[in-house]
Design a protein around this motif. Structure first.
Motif, PDB file in Angstrom:
ATOM      1  N   GLU A  76       0.826  -1.202   0.000  1.00 16.05           N
ATOM      2  CA  GLU A  76       0.000   0.000   0.000  1.00 16.05           C
ATOM      3  C   GLU A  76       0.862   1.254   0.000  1.00 16.05           C
ATOM      4  OE1 GLU A  76      -3.639   2.265   0.274  1.00 16.05           O
ATOM      5  OE2 GLU A  76      -3.008   0.318  -0.514  1.00 16.05           O
ATOM      6  N   ALA A  77       1.938   1.251   0.779  1.00 19.29           N
ATOM      7  CA  ALA A  77       2.833   2.413   0.821  1.00 19.29           C
ATOM      8  C   ALA A  77       3.467   2.661  -0.533  1.00 19.29           C
ATOM      9  CB  ALA A  77       3.907   2.204   1.886  1.00 19.29           C
ATOM     10  N   GLU A  78       3.904   1.600  -1.175  1.00 18.82           N
ATOM     11  CA  GLU A  78       4.536   1.757  -2.485  1.00 18.82           C
ATOM     12  C   GLU A  78       3.542   2.278  -3.514  1.00 18.82           C
ATOM     13  OE1 GLU A  78       6.156  -2.076  -3.303  1.00 18.82           O
ATOM     14  OE2 GLU A  78       8.083  -1.624  -2.352  1.00 18.82           O
ATOM     15  N   SER A  79       2.292   1.817  -3.418  1.00 19.66           N
ATOM     16  CA  SER A  79       1.290   2.278  -4.382  1.00 19.66           C
ATOM     17  C   SER A  79       0.942   3.745  -4.159  1.00 19.66           C
ATOM     18  CB  SER A  79       0.026   1.420  -4.292  1.00 19.66           C
ATOM     19  OG  SER A  79      -0.662   1.639  -3.084  1.00 19.66           O
ATOM     20  N   CYS A  80       1.020   4.207  -2.882  1.00 15.49           N
ATOM     21  CA  CYS A  80       0.689   5.593  -2.579  1.00 15.49           C
ATOM     22  C   CYS A  80       1.785   6.560  -3.011  1.00 15.49           C
ATOM     23  CB  CYS A  80       0.437   5.753  -1.076  1.00 15.49           C
ATOM     24  SG  CYS A  80      -1.110   5.022  -0.502  1.00 15.49           S
ATOM     25  N   PHE A  81       3.029   6.155  -2.875  1.00 15.18           N
ATOM     26  CA  PHE A  81       4.128   7.075  -3.125  1.00 15.18           C
ATOM     27  C   PHE A  81       4.852   6.837  -4.447  1.00 15.18           C
ATOM     28  CE2 PHE A  81       3.527   7.105   1.444  1.00 15.18           C
ATOM     29  CZ  PHE A  81       3.427   8.466   1.674  1.00 15.18           C
ATOM     30  N   SER A  82       4.442   5.819  -5.160  1.00 14.16           N
ATOM     31  CA  SER A  82       5.069   5.542  -6.451  1.00 14.16           C
ATOM     32  C   SER A  82       4.535   6.505  -7.500  1.00 14.16           C
ATOM     33  CB  SER A  82       4.775   4.099  -6.877  1.00 14.16           C
ATOM     34  OG  SER A  82       5.168   3.904  -8.208  1.00 14.16           O
ATOM     35  N   THR A  83       5.355   6.808  -8.481  1.00 13.28           N
ATOM     36  CA  THR A  83       4.899   7.632  -9.598  1.00 13.28           C
ATOM     37  C   THR A  83       3.866   6.882 -10.421  1.00 13.28           C
ATOM     38  OG1 THR A  83       6.738   6.783 -10.940  1.00 13.28           O
ATOM     39  CG2 THR A  83       7.082   8.865  -9.791  1.00 13.28           C
ATOM     40  N   ALA A  84       3.781   5.552 -10.179  1.00 15.31           N
ATOM     41  CA  ALA A  84       2.812   4.737 -10.917  1.00 15.31           C
ATOM     42  C   ALA A  84       1.539   4.517 -10.107  1.00 15.31           C
ATOM     43  CB  ALA A  84       3.431   3.391 -11.284  1.00 15.31           C
ATOM     44  N   ARG A  85       1.249   5.451  -9.170  1.00 13.51           N
ATOM     45  CA  ARG A  85       0.088   5.253  -8.304  1.00 13.51           C
ATOM     46  C   ARG A  85      -1.189   5.008  -9.099  1.00 13.51           C
ATOM     47  NH1 ARG A  85      -2.454   9.582  -3.939  1.00 13.51           N
ATOM     48  NH2 ARG A  85      -4.039   8.173  -3.113  1.00 13.51           N
ATOM     49  N   GLY A  86      -1.367   5.733 -10.165  1.00  9.85           N
ATOM     50  CA  GLY A  86      -2.568   5.559 -10.965  1.00  9.85           C
ATOM     51  C   GLY A  86      -2.470   4.420 -11.958  1.00  9.85           C
ATOM     52  N   ASN A  87      -1.362   3.715 -11.938  1.00 12.36           N
ATOM     53  CA  ASN A  87      -1.161   2.645 -12.903  1.00 12.36           C
ATOM     54  C   ASN A  87      -0.528   1.452 -12.194  1.00 12.36           C
ATOM     55  OD1 ASN A  87      -1.084   1.273 -15.272  1.00 12.36           O
ATOM     56  ND2 ASN A  87       0.550   2.488 -16.201  1.00 12.36           N
ATOM     57  N   PRO A  88      -1.313   0.709 -11.367  1.00 11.12           N
ATOM     58  CA  PRO A  88      -0.765  -0.410 -10.596  1.00 11.12           C
ATOM     59  C   PRO A  88      -0.166  -1.469 -11.506  1.00 11.12           C
ATOM     60  CG  PRO A  88      -3.159  -0.459 -10.593  1.00 11.12           C
ATOM     61  CD  PRO A  88      -2.766   0.856 -11.180  1.00 11.12           C
ATOM     62  N   GLN A  89       0.757  -2.236 -10.939  1.00 15.91           N
ATOM     63  CA  GLN A  89       1.447  -3.234 -11.744  1.00 15.91           C
ATOM     64  C   GLN A  89       1.584  -4.532 -10.979  1.00 15.91           C
ATOM     65  OE1 GLN A  89       5.608  -2.171 -12.397  1.00 15.91           O
ATOM     66  NE2 GLN A  89       5.530  -0.829 -10.630  1.00 15.91           N
ATOM     67  N   GLY A  90       1.954  -5.589 -11.715  1.00 15.10           N
ATOM     68  CA  GLY A  90       2.171  -6.894 -11.105  1.00 15.10           C
ATOM     69  C   GLY A  90       1.173  -7.916 -11.590  1.00 15.10           C
ATOM     70  N   VAL A  91       1.308  -9.124 -11.039  1.00 12.22           N
ATOM     71  CA  VAL A  91       0.454 -10.248 -11.438  1.00 12.22           C
ATOM     72  C   VAL A  91      -0.805 -10.271 -10.575  1.00 12.22           C
ATOM     73  CG1 VAL A  91       0.294 -12.758 -11.625  1.00 12.22           C
ATOM     74  CG2 VAL A  91       2.438 -11.589 -12.213  1.00 12.22           C
ATOM     75  N   LEU A  92      -1.953 -10.427 -11.218  1.00 15.67           N
ATOM     76  CA  LEU A  92      -3.234 -10.556 -10.525  1.00 15.67           C
ATOM     77  C   LEU A  92      -3.846 -11.895 -10.911  1.00 15.67           C
ATOM     78  CD1 LEU A  92      -5.448  -9.193  -8.761  1.00 15.67           C
ATOM     79  CD2 LEU A  92      -6.479  -8.381 -10.892  1.00 15.67           C
TER      80      LEU A  92
END
Length: 313
Positions: free
Chosen positions: A78-94
């Motif tokens: 959650e912290a990485e998603s909030c402070f990453s420049t890619a906040r609006g563009n999540p990444q990884g395997v779902l």
């Protein structure tokens, strides 16, 4: 020792109950997984896992550490998603699991829009009618039609699915078209077997605001939604399914709705995911996307192409 990787490995071993399965799920060698756990136990000074010839299970200390790891890993993501420049563009395997016909007819055809919106998410989709253990199988979320009883999962209702009773045109020529429930005498049904319990479902009707269940004679029983519809098309009896599943056959006239005035109750549609994954941004955006597609009004089809989900899921 990479402590973060060691925690991730430990969590997967506890969830899957085996070193080899955890290694495969994380794309690591079994030797490296074994080495990481030895280093982690040495660093903490406690035994985290109890190994037997058949399985691996967490010790009491291991279970306590597992619960803390879940929270820490969720907070980190959650912290990485909030402070990453890619906040609006999540990444990884779902990893998603869908009932087979639901995935084939509705979700997968609509996925190009999701992939265009979230190009950095990689989808791994399982499509079957069997119950899935989300924790042990490493699945992030599942979409299910019908009642939900698993209190260990987070459940988000998405809406309802219109259900109907139908038969093939050939069947109705041979047996006549029932206009009331009393006229069902002499008719037969295709039985559906629960993938979880093996029990046969009765036909259910809503008449004058009250539900009425009937058991008709049957010559054929099936355990998948697609086989259920195929048996009906073959003239083997009446079935009850969500409207989406037979929309093409109704339009072509090969299947016909009967007893329109006493349709079954709408079927609830729900997405479920493990509690420790509820903060995952990948899961969140996928669940929100599903909610956009499927309306709360059971009489109105969702936006885009198609209607939704197998009644016998």
């Amino acid at each position: 020792m990479d402590r973060l990787l060691a925690m991730q490995v430990f969590v997967r071993i506890v969830e899957l109950g085996a070193f080899g399965k955890a290694a495969d799920s994380l794309g690591l060698s079994r030797a490296s997984v074994t080495a990481l756990i030895k280093q982690l136990e040495g660093h903490l000074g406690v035994q985290l896992l109890q190994r037997t010839t058949r399985q691996v299970a967490a010790t009491l200390d291991g279970q306590a550490y597992y619960e803390r790891c879940l929270r820490l890993l969720a907070d980190l993501e959650e912290a990485e998603s909030c402070f990453s420049t890619a906040r609006g563009n999540p990444q990884g395997v779902l990893r998603v699991d869908l009932p087979a016909s639901l995935g084939r007819l509705l979700v997968i055809p609509a996925l190009p829009a999701f992939c265009a919106r979230y190009p950095r998410i990689q989808l791994e989709i399982g499509a079957s009618d069997r119950p899935v253990d989300l924790i042990r199988e490493g699945v992030d979320c599942v979409l299910r039609a019908g009642d939900v009883h698993d209190q260990s999962l987070v459940a988000r209702p998405l809406g309802s699915l219109v259900q109907l009773t139908c038969a093939s045109a050939d069947y109705l020529r041979r047996h006549g078209r029932p206009e009331t429930l009393e006229q069902l005498e002499g008719h037969v049904a295709v039985d559906f077997l629960s993938a979880l319990s093996g029990r046969r479902f009765d036909l259910a009707f809503v008449e004058h605001g009250a539900e009425r269940c009937l058991r008709l004679p049957s010559r054929v029983a099936v355990s998948s939604a697609d086989a259920y519809v195929a048996a009906c098309e073959a003239g083997l009896g009446l079935i009850q399914v969500p409207r989406y599943h037979v929309a093409a056959q109704l339009a072509a006239g090969t299947l016909c709705e009967v007893l329109e005035d006493c349709r079954p109750a709408p079927l609830a549609l729900t997405v479920l995911y493990p509690r420790h994954r509820q903060l995952s941004r990948r899961v969140r955006v996928f669940v929100d996307w599903l909610a956009e597609r499927f309306p709360a009004d059971p009489g109105r089809p969702p936006p885009g192409n198609g209607q939704f989900a197998p009644g016998r899921a």
